[in-house]
Design a protein around this motif. Structure first.
Motif, PDB file in Angstrom:
ATOM      1  N   ASN A 175       0.808  -1.220   0.000  1.00 11.13           N
ATOM      2  CA  ASN A 175       0.000   0.000   0.000  1.00 11.13           C
ATOM      3  C   ASN A 175       0.844   1.275   0.000  1.00 11.13           C
ATOM      4  OD1 ASN A 175      -2.432  -1.492   0.116  1.00 11.13           O
ATOM      5  ND2 ASN A 175      -2.185  -1.764   2.326  1.00 11.13           N
ATOM      6  N   SER A 176       2.145   1.099  -0.095  1.00 14.23           N
ATOM      7  CA  SER A 176       3.043   2.245  -0.052  1.00 14.23           C
ATOM      8  C   SER A 176       3.141   2.922  -1.416  1.00 14.23           C
ATOM      9  CB  SER A 176       4.432   1.779   0.393  1.00 14.23           C
ATOM     10  OG  SER A 176       5.431   2.680   0.021  1.00 14.23           O
ATOM     11  N   GLU A 177       3.261   4.261  -1.419  1.00 13.40           N
ATOM     12  CA  GLU A 177       3.468   4.986  -2.668  1.00 13.40           C
ATOM     13  C   GLU A 177       4.808   4.601  -3.288  1.00 13.40           C
ATOM     14  OE1 GLU A 177       3.643   9.175  -2.001  1.00 13.40           O
ATOM     15  OE2 GLU A 177       4.887   9.000  -0.211  1.00 13.40           O
ATOM     16  N   TYR A 178       5.756   4.234  -2.452  1.00  9.24           N
ATOM     17  CA  TYR A 178       7.060   3.819  -2.961  1.00  9.24           C
ATOM     18  C   TYR A 178       6.958   2.472  -3.678  1.00  9.24           C
ATOM     19  CZ  TYR A 178       8.598   7.369   0.359  1.00  9.24           C
ATOM     20  OH  TYR A 178       8.754   8.544   1.047  1.00  9.24           O
ATOM     21  N   TYR A 179       6.172   1.566  -3.104  1.00  8.76           N
ATOM     22  CA  TYR A 179       5.977   0.258  -3.729  1.00  8.76           C
ATOM     23  C   TYR A 179       5.381   0.416  -5.131  1.00  8.76           C
ATOM     24  CZ  TYR A 179       3.856  -4.272  -4.760  1.00  8.76           C
ATOM     25  OH  TYR A 179       3.474  -5.435  -5.385  1.00  8.76           O
ATOM     26  N   ALA A 180       4.446   1.324  -5.255  1.00 10.03           N
ATOM     27  CA  ALA A 180       3.827   1.570  -6.566  1.00 10.03           C
ATOM     28  C   ALA A 180       4.873   2.027  -7.580  1.00 10.03           C
ATOM     29  CB  ALA A 180       2.725   2.617  -6.432  1.00 10.03           C
ATOM     30  N   LEU A 181       5.840   2.811  -7.112  1.00  9.47           N
ATOM     31  CA  LEU A 181       6.901   3.279  -8.003  1.00  9.47           C
ATOM     32  C   LEU A 181       7.852   2.140  -8.376  1.00  9.47           C
ATOM     33  CD1 LEU A 181       8.172   5.592  -9.527  1.00  9.47           C
ATOM     34  CD2 LEU A 181       9.386   6.255  -7.441  1.00  9.47           C
ATOM     35  N   HIS A 182       8.223   1.308  -7.389  1.00  9.51           N
ATOM     36  CA  HIS A 182       9.045   0.120  -7.683  1.00  9.51           C
ATOM     37  C   HIS A 182       8.364  -0.736  -8.754  1.00  9.51           C
ATOM     38  CE1 HIS A 182      11.680   0.918  -4.355  1.00  9.51           C
ATOM     39  NE2 HIS A 182      10.755   0.710  -3.450  1.00  9.51           N
ATOM     40  N   LYS A 183       7.074  -0.978  -8.546  1.00  8.49           N
ATOM     41  CA  LYS A 183       6.313  -1.830  -9.459  1.00  8.49           C
ATOM     42  C   LYS A 183       6.270  -1.227 -10.854  1.00  8.49           C
ATOM     43  CE  LYS A 183       1.780  -4.045  -9.959  1.00  8.49           C
ATOM     44  NZ  LYS A 183       0.489  -4.333  -9.287  1.00  8.49           N
ATOM     45  N   PHE A 184       6.014   0.064 -10.925  1.00 11.15           N
ATOM     46  CA  PHE A 184       5.914   0.715 -12.229  1.00 11.15           C
ATOM     47  C   PHE A 184       7.234   0.635 -12.984  1.00 11.15           C
ATOM     48  CE2 PHE A 184       6.434   4.409 -14.997  1.00 11.15           C
ATOM     49  CZ  PHE A 184       5.330   4.278 -15.811  1.00 11.15           C
ATOM     50  N   ILE A 185       8.352   0.965 -12.317  1.00  2.73           N
ATOM     51  CA  ILE A 185       9.659   0.963 -12.980  1.00  2.73           C
ATOM     52  C   ILE A 185      10.018  -0.432 -13.466  1.00  2.73           C
ATOM     53  CG2 ILE A 185      12.142   1.308 -12.673  1.00  2.73           C
ATOM     54  CD1 ILE A 185      11.493   3.580 -10.745  1.00  2.73           C
ATOM     55  N   LEU A 186       9.816  -1.444 -12.613  1.00  2.90           N
ATOM     56  CA  LEU A 186      10.160  -2.816 -13.007  1.00  2.90           C
ATOM     57  C   LEU A 186       9.315  -3.274 -14.192  1.00  2.90           C
ATOM     58  CD1 LEU A 186      11.941  -5.268 -12.355  1.00  2.90           C
ATOM     59  CD2 LEU A 186      10.079  -6.110 -10.905  1.00  2.90           C
ATOM     60  N   ASN A 187       8.023  -2.972 -14.156  1.00  2.93           N
ATOM     61  CA  ASN A 187       7.157  -3.362 -15.271  1.00  2.93           C
ATOM     62  C   ASN A 187       7.534  -2.639 -16.567  1.00  2.93           C
ATOM     63  OD1 ASN A 187       5.561  -5.300 -14.014  1.00  2.93           O
ATOM     64  ND2 ASN A 187       4.127  -3.795 -13.213  1.00  2.93           N
ATOM     65  N   GLU A 188       7.982  -1.383 -16.455  1.00  7.02           N
ATOM     66  CA  GLU A 188       8.435  -0.651 -17.631  1.00  7.02           C
ATOM     67  C   GLU A 188       9.708  -1.280 -18.197  1.00  7.02           C
ATOM     68  OE1 GLU A 188       7.005   2.152 -19.366  1.00  7.02           O
ATOM     69  OE2 GLU A 188       5.374   1.206 -18.249  1.00  7.02           O
ATOM     70  N   GLU A 189      10.601  -1.721 -17.309  1.00  6.22           N
ATOM     71  CA  GLU A 189      11.822  -2.380 -17.763  1.00  6.22           C
ATOM     72  C   GLU A 189      11.484  -3.663 -18.523  1.00  6.22           C
ATOM     73  OE1 GLU A 189      15.399  -1.895 -14.779  1.00  6.22           O
ATOM     74  OE2 GLU A 189      13.552  -2.136 -13.626  1.00  6.22           O
ATOM     75  N   ILE A 190      10.525  -4.410 -18.006  1.00  3.94           N
ATOM     76  CA  ILE A 190      10.108  -5.655 -18.672  1.00  3.94           C
ATOM     77  C   ILE A 190       9.504  -5.350 -20.041  1.00  3.94           C
ATOM     78  CG2 ILE A 190       8.509  -7.614 -18.551  1.00  3.94           C
ATOM     79  CD1 ILE A 190       8.916  -7.572 -15.490  1.00  3.94           C
ATOM     80  N   LYS A 191       8.691  -4.291 -20.123  1.00  2.00           N
ATOM     81  CA  LYS A 191       8.088  -3.912 -21.411  1.00  2.00           C
ATOM     82  C   LYS A 191       9.156  -3.542 -22.429  1.00  2.00           C
ATOM     83  CE  LYS A 191       3.738  -2.033 -19.559  1.00  2.00           C
ATOM     84  NZ  LYS A 191       2.967  -0.777 -19.359  1.00  2.00           N
ATOM     85  N   ILE A 192      10.178  -2.825 -21.972  1.00  2.31           N
ATOM     86  CA  ILE A 192      11.227  -2.361 -22.883  1.00  2.31           C
ATOM     87  C   ILE A 192      12.118  -3.520 -23.337  1.00  2.31           C
ATOM     88  CG2 ILE A 192      13.338  -0.966 -23.041  1.00  2.31           C
ATOM     89  CD1 ILE A 192      11.885   1.025 -21.117  1.00  2.31           C
ATOM     90  N   ILE A 193      12.551  -4.332 -22.408  1.00  2.00           N
ATOM     91  CA  ILE A 193      13.471  -5.435 -22.731  1.00  2.00           C
ATOM     92  C   ILE A 193      12.739  -6.586 -23.411  1.00  2.00           C
ATOM     93  CG2 ILE A 193      15.105  -7.106 -21.763  1.00  2.00           C
ATOM     94  CD1 ILE A 193      16.052  -4.199 -21.719  1.00  2.00           C
TER      95      ILE A 193
END
Length: 278
Positions: A175-193
């Protein structure tokens, strides 16, 4: 064989990091770091590349941590790194570690590096760097992208105890705003790679990635949405130094019970220990 443009991939990763991890003004600095990393990857001089520290004010959302935590120390960020020949590769492999752990830093500046310090040739070539011994063979025929689940690491004081960022629920909790950012960045990396395979190192990175990706499987190997996931044990010396002990245990119990099969299993473990990262 597949072909990709290395600079295009790296530029997309740089945009994701600069827009979500750092303030916008850091974008050019990050681009320069990456250019320096790849241009000097095989450079011999020990001081060939210095990644300067940054201050929390240069971060985006994470900048709030400096005001929220007491006695911050050992703060670090490791940049993801892309290795292998983009003009000729069999698979795209994404290796996911836990976080950029630091030690012996006692100020609130954030030290910068790459995951497992792979930009540093001296660090790569040390006999103690099992990470590089594991990764290098994979880069011969594959494109390999190495990143962390949590992009920032820090330690702080609470009730006279030293706590770690990866245990801080305000940083990693769902439920952390930081967790949401971790999740977003990792998912973006997966989309790019767009990896064919994702390998996690250690149970903590596996559990974090499973939570972010909503993966329920308890199998070591699993294929989901055309991506093969391999949830490996950690390969640090803390783990691998026990392999010889395990081999000796099987040999000893085999001798004690006069069980030749168990004895031979121990000897095989001894034999393959030397070939783990070759």
């Amino acid at each position: 064989m597949n072909k990709l443009n290395h600079k295009d991939l790296q530029k997309k990763i740089t945009v994701v990091l600069s827009e979500n991890l750092f303030n916008t003004s850091f974008h050019n600095t990050l681009e320069n770091y990456y250019e320096c990393i790849y241009n000097n990857f095989e450079f011999e001089k020990e001081d060939r590349l210095i990644l300067n520290n940054v201050l929390f004010k240069e971060l985006n959302l994470f900048s709030n941590i400096a005001q929220q935590k007491v006695n911050l120390s050992n703060c670090g960020i490791d940049f993801p790194i892309l290795l292998g020949n983009t003009n000729s590769f069999q698979k795209k492999i994404m290796i996911v570690a836990m976080d950029p752990k630091r030690n012996a830093q006692h100020h609130d500046e954030i030290s910068l590096s790459t995951v497992f310090s792979l930009h540093n040739k001296n660090d790569r070539n040390t006999k103690k760097n099992d990470y590089w011994r594991f990764i290098e063979p994979l880069t011969k025929n594959n494109l390999v992208y190495i990143t962390d689940v949590y992009k920032l690491y820090y330690e702080y004081q609470e009730q006279n105890k030293t706590l770690l960022s990866n245990k801080d629920k305000s940083f990693t909790g769902n439920n952390s705003e930081y967790y949401a950012l971790h999740k977003f960045i990792l998912n973006e990396e997966i989309k790019i790679i767009q990896p064919d395979m994702i390998i996690t190192l250690g149970i903590e990175s596996a559990n974090a990635l499973k939570t972010i990706q909503n993966i329920k499987s308890k199998e070591i190997l699993e294929t989901i949405n055309n991506i093969t996931y391999l949830f490996m044990p950690h390969i640090s010396r803390t783990v691998t130094q026990n392999i010889q002990t395990i081999a000796n245990l099987f040999i000893s119990i085999g001798l004690l019970k006069n069980n030749n099969e168990m004895n031979e299993l121990g000897k095989k473990i001894q034999h393959f220990k030397k070939q783990l990262f070759i």
